[in-house]
Scaffold this motif. Structure first.
Motif, PDB file in Angstrom:
ATOM      1  N   THR A   1       6.984  -3.678  -0.935  1.00 12.42           N
ATOM      2  CA  THR A   1       7.469  -2.213  -0.411  1.00 12.42           C
ATOM      3  C   THR A   1       7.482  -1.338  -1.890  1.00 12.42           C
ATOM      4  OG1 THR A   1       8.739  -3.401   1.084  1.00 12.42           O
ATOM      5  CG2 THR A   1       9.302  -1.171   0.533  1.00 12.42           C
ATOM      6  N   MET A   2       7.818  -2.063  -2.717  1.00 12.33           N
ATOM      7  CA  MET A   2       8.164  -1.065  -4.083  1.00 12.33           C
ATOM      8  C   MET A   2       6.693  -0.497  -4.488  1.00 12.33           C
ATOM      9  SD  MET A   2       9.560  -2.109  -7.930  1.00 12.33           S
ATOM     10  CE  MET A   2       8.484  -3.462  -7.801  1.00 12.33           C
ATOM     11  N   LEU A   3       5.508  -1.517  -4.430  1.00 11.61           N
ATOM     12  CA  LEU A   3       4.413  -1.243  -5.086  1.00 11.61           C
ATOM     13  C   LEU A   3       3.444  -0.316  -4.087  1.00 11.61           C
ATOM     14  CD1 LEU A   3       3.213  -4.556  -7.031  1.00 11.61           C
ATOM     15  CD2 LEU A   3       4.201  -2.532  -7.979  1.00 11.61           C
ATOM     16  N   GLU A   4       3.342  -0.718  -3.056  1.00 17.30           N
ATOM     17  CA  GLU A   4       2.680  -0.095  -2.027  1.00 17.30           C
ATOM     18  C   GLU A   4       2.933   1.348  -1.347  1.00 17.30           C
ATOM     19  OE1 GLU A   4       1.862  -2.688   1.618  1.00 17.30           O
ATOM     20  OE2 GLU A   4       1.384  -4.289   0.224  1.00 17.30           O
ATOM     21  N   CYS A   5       4.243   1.203  -1.337  1.00 20.05           N
ATOM     22  CA  CYS A   5       4.919   2.597  -1.195  1.00 20.05           C
ATOM     23  C   CYS A   5       4.775   3.763  -2.247  1.00 20.05           C
ATOM     24  CB  CYS A   5       6.584   2.957  -0.822  1.00 20.05           C
ATOM     25  SG  CYS A   5       6.804   1.952   0.757  1.00 20.05           S
ATOM     26  N   SER A   6       4.909   3.195  -3.392  1.00 21.54           N
ATOM     27  CA  SER A   6       4.377   3.956  -4.563  1.00 21.54           C
ATOM     28  C   SER A   6       2.966   4.532  -4.643  1.00 21.54           C
ATOM     29  CB  SER A   6       4.709   3.497  -5.998  1.00 21.54           C
ATOM     30  OG  SER A   6       4.425   3.978  -7.112  1.00 21.54           O
ATOM     31  N   ALA A   7       2.259   3.781  -4.231  1.00 20.44           N
ATOM     32  CA  ALA A   7       0.577   3.990  -4.093  1.00 20.44           C
ATOM     33  C   ALA A   7       0.452   5.106  -2.992  1.00 20.44           C
ATOM     34  CB  ALA A   7      -0.100   2.586  -4.037  1.00 20.44           C
ATOM     35  N   VAL A   8       0.931   4.503  -1.945  1.00 20.12           N
ATOM     36  CA  VAL A   8       0.720   5.671  -0.869  1.00 20.12           C
ATOM     37  C   VAL A   8       1.218   7.062  -1.181  1.00 20.12           C
ATOM     38  CG1 VAL A   8       1.618   6.069   1.452  1.00 20.12           C
ATOM     39  CG2 VAL A   8       0.870   3.949   1.142  1.00 20.12           C
ATOM     40  N   LYS A   9       2.352   7.254  -1.920  1.00 26.20           N
ATOM     41  CA  LYS A   9       2.943   8.339  -2.197  1.00 26.20           C
ATOM     42  C   LYS A   9       1.899   9.126  -3.145  1.00 26.20           C
ATOM     43  CE  LYS A   9       6.874  10.647  -3.977  1.00 26.20           C
ATOM     44  NZ  LYS A   9       8.352  10.539  -4.347  1.00 26.20           N
TER      45      LYS A   9
ATOM     46  N   CYS B   1      -1.318   8.480  -3.520  1.00 23.98           N
ATOM     47  CA  CYS B   1      -2.458   8.558  -2.841  1.00 23.98           C
ATOM     48  C   CYS B   1      -2.552   9.700  -2.103  1.00 23.98           C
ATOM     49  CB  CYS B   1      -2.762   7.321  -2.137  1.00 23.98           C
ATOM     50  SG  CYS B   1      -4.468   7.514  -1.248  1.00 23.98           S
ATOM     51  N   SER B   2      -1.473  10.105  -1.340  1.00 25.00           N
ATOM     52  CA  SER B   2      -1.496  11.365  -0.588  1.00 25.00           C
ATOM     53  C   SER B   2      -1.609  12.649  -1.309  1.00 25.00           C
ATOM     54  CB  SER B   2      -0.040  11.432   0.056  1.00 25.00           C
ATOM     55  OG  SER B   2       1.025  11.748  -0.887  1.00 25.00           O
ATOM     56  N   GLN B   3      -1.298  12.614  -2.715  1.00 28.70           N
ATOM     57  CA  GLN B   3      -1.479  13.894  -3.437  1.00 28.70           C
ATOM     58  C   GLN B   3      -2.868  14.115  -3.856  1.00 28.70           C
ATOM     59  OE1 GLN B   3       1.426  13.095  -6.582  1.00 28.70           O
ATOM     60  NE2 GLN B   3       3.349  13.190  -5.057  1.00 28.70           N
ATOM     61  N   VAL B   4      -3.683  12.950  -3.694  1.00 27.58           N
ATOM     62  CA  VAL B   4      -5.048  13.097  -4.405  1.00 27.58           C
ATOM     63  C   VAL B   4      -6.174  12.853  -3.419  1.00 27.58           C
ATOM     64  CG1 VAL B   4      -4.213  12.931  -6.825  1.00 27.58           C
ATOM     65  CG2 VAL B   4      -5.049  10.797  -5.452  1.00 27.58           C
ATOM     66  N   ILE B   5      -5.945  12.384  -2.358  1.00 20.70           N
ATOM     67  CA  ILE B   5      -7.035  11.885  -1.459  1.00 20.70           C
ATOM     68  C   ILE B   5      -7.772  12.896  -0.975  1.00 20.70           C
ATOM     69  CG2 ILE B   5      -5.605  12.251   0.980  1.00 20.70           C
ATOM     70  CD1 ILE B   5      -6.308   9.354   1.409  1.00 20.70           C
ATOM     71  N   THR B   6      -9.001  12.640  -0.676  1.00 21.98           N
ATOM     72  CA  THR B   6     -10.326  13.372  -0.340  1.00 21.98           C
ATOM     73  C   THR B   6     -10.543  13.264   1.021  1.00 21.98           C
ATOM     74  OG1 THR B   6     -11.737  11.945  -1.311  1.00 21.98           O
ATOM     75  CG2 THR B   6     -10.875  13.624  -2.724  1.00 21.98           C
ATOM     76  N   PRO B   7     -11.427  14.173   1.687  1.00 23.48           N
ATOM     77  CA  PRO B   7     -11.802  13.726   3.034  1.00 23.48           C
ATOM     78  C   PRO B   7     -12.599  12.567   3.067  1.00 23.48           C
ATOM     79  CG  PRO B   7     -11.894  16.060   2.489  1.00 23.48           C
ATOM     80  CD  PRO B   7     -11.628  15.322   1.529  1.00 23.48           C
TER      81      PRO B   7
ATOM     82  N   ILE C   1      -6.507   2.418  -1.223  1.00 26.57           N
ATOM     83  CA  ILE C   1      -5.280   3.341  -1.447  1.00 26.57           C
ATOM     84  C   ILE C   1      -4.926   2.991  -2.868  1.00 26.57           C
ATOM     85  CG2 ILE C   1      -2.774   3.586  -1.044  1.00 26.57           C
ATOM     86  CD1 ILE C   1      -3.643   3.012   2.155  1.00 26.57           C
ATOM     87  N   PHE C   2      -4.687   2.021  -3.504  1.00 22.90           N
ATOM     88  CA  PHE C   2      -4.273   1.776  -4.866  1.00 22.90           C
ATOM     89  C   PHE C   2      -5.265   2.513  -5.700  1.00 22.90           C
ATOM     90  CE2 PHE C   2      -1.146  -1.240  -3.089  1.00 22.90           C
ATOM     91  CZ  PHE C   2      -0.064  -1.382  -4.070  1.00 22.90           C
ATOM     92  N   LYS C   3      -6.457   2.150  -5.961  1.00 22.74           N
ATOM     93  CA  LYS C   3      -7.142   2.795  -6.683  1.00 22.74           C
ATOM     94  C   LYS C   3      -7.513   4.273  -6.477  1.00 22.74           C
ATOM     95  CE  LYS C   3      -9.764  -1.306  -7.430  1.00 22.74           C
ATOM     96  NZ  LYS C   3     -10.806  -2.439  -7.828  1.00 22.74           N
ATOM     97  N   THR C   4      -7.541   4.763  -5.249  1.00 27.07           N
ATOM     98  CA  THR C   4      -7.485   6.263  -5.466  1.00 27.07           C
ATOM     99  C   THR C   4      -6.325   6.783  -5.857  1.00 27.07           C
ATOM    100  OG1 THR C   4      -8.745   6.219  -3.191  1.00 27.07           O
ATOM    101  CG2 THR C   4      -7.420   8.347  -3.670  1.00 27.07           C
ATOM    102  N   ALA C   5      -5.063   6.135  -5.889  1.00 28.30           N
ATOM    103  CA  ALA C   5      -3.963   6.697  -6.594  1.00 28.30           C
ATOM    104  C   ALA C   5      -3.626   6.160  -8.039  1.00 28.30           C
ATOM    105  CB  ALA C   5      -2.764   5.898  -5.695  1.00 28.30           C
ATOM    106  N   GLU C   6      -4.977   5.673  -8.389  1.00 25.85           N
ATOM    107  CA  GLU C   6      -4.899   5.256  -9.927  1.00 25.85           C
ATOM    108  C   GLU C   6      -3.919   4.377 -10.333  1.00 25.85           C
ATOM    109  OE1 GLU C   6      -5.972   8.551 -12.451  1.00 25.85           O
ATOM    110  OE2 GLU C   6      -7.759   8.875 -11.319  1.00 25.85           O
TER     111      GLU C   6
END
Length: 228
Positions: free
Chosen positions: A96-104, A106-112, A148-153
């Motif tokens: 929960t800690m790691l995935e929610c952080s990655a999702v958040k 990711c939402s800021q840099v995600i591309t089509p 998701i994790f790698k997109t979020a770096e």
């Protein structure tokens, strides 16, 4: 000239060794719950089943023991290890800690392009679950989260997740055996992608938290076996 050289050079994947193939086969059998907790790992049977030597089997068992998928018992050889409720709770807390952080993030840099890949993963996961192909669905789900994790770096976070992935996959296999989870799980992933597409981090994180909370509730009500 340098650019031309890079285009000509294609990465060559190294063929898997016999041990790597056997290790992947045995790990898949455990994480997909084909080999259930408490099952004794008889070397002779594993040799015959996988077509490898006892040396290879022993190396695989030792490796899986380090991943805590296998447990040695005094004077009784090895068995498929169980996951206690306390371990399950801790794993879901970490997820929960790691995935929610990655999702958040990711939402800021995600591309089509990434959005399309996530939707493609979702479609493939849902399709394989409909066919009861749990093994493939588990592998695709791991790749979904890796993207998701790698997109979020969140590269360090992903390394930590990878160290838990064998036990995470086991817990996913348990939850997918419950009523309705094969459809509810993919729906959560779809809703999460939609929130990411809309660059709505709060909604995406809320869906991620709910998805994991529901999975944990299911996991704690399922008999995950005992070591013996």
């Amino acid at each position: 000239m340098k650019e031309r050289k890079n285009k000509l050079m294609q990465k060559v994947e190294r063929p898997k060794t016999l041990k790597e193939s056997a290790l992947a086969s045995l790990r898949d059998a455990i994480t997909s719950n084909t080999l259930k907790p408490g099952t004794r790992l008889v070397e002779r049977n594993l040799c015959e089943s996988m077509g490898v030597s006892r040396t290879v089997v022993r190396e695989c068992i030792r490796h899986l023991e380090s991943e805590r998928l296998v447990k040695g018992l005094p004077n009784s050889g090895f068995v498929v290890a169980s996951i206690s409720d306390a371990e399950a709770r801790e794993i879901y807390e970490i997820r929960t800690m790691l995935e929610c952080s990655a999702v958040k993030a990711c939402s800021q840099v995600i591309t089509p392009e990434i959005i399309k890949q996530l939707y493609d993963f979702h479609d493939d996961i849902a399709l394989h679950l409909e066919k009861d192909d749990i093994k493939t669905a588990l592998k695709l789900t791991t790749r979904f989260y890796e993207l998701i994790f790698k997109t979020a770096e969140k590269h360090v976070s992903w390394v930590l997740v990878e160290q838990l992935n064998s036990r995470i996959s086991r817990l996913r296999a348990y939850t997918l055996s419950s009523q309705g989870r094969k459809t509810a799980g993919p729906k959560d992933l779809y809703d999460m992608i939609k929130a990411l597409e809309e660059h709505n981090p709060d909604t995406a994180v809320e869906i991620c938290e709910r998805h994991l909370r529901e999975a944990y509730d299911i996991a704690t009500t399922i008999d995950k076996g005992s070591d013996v």
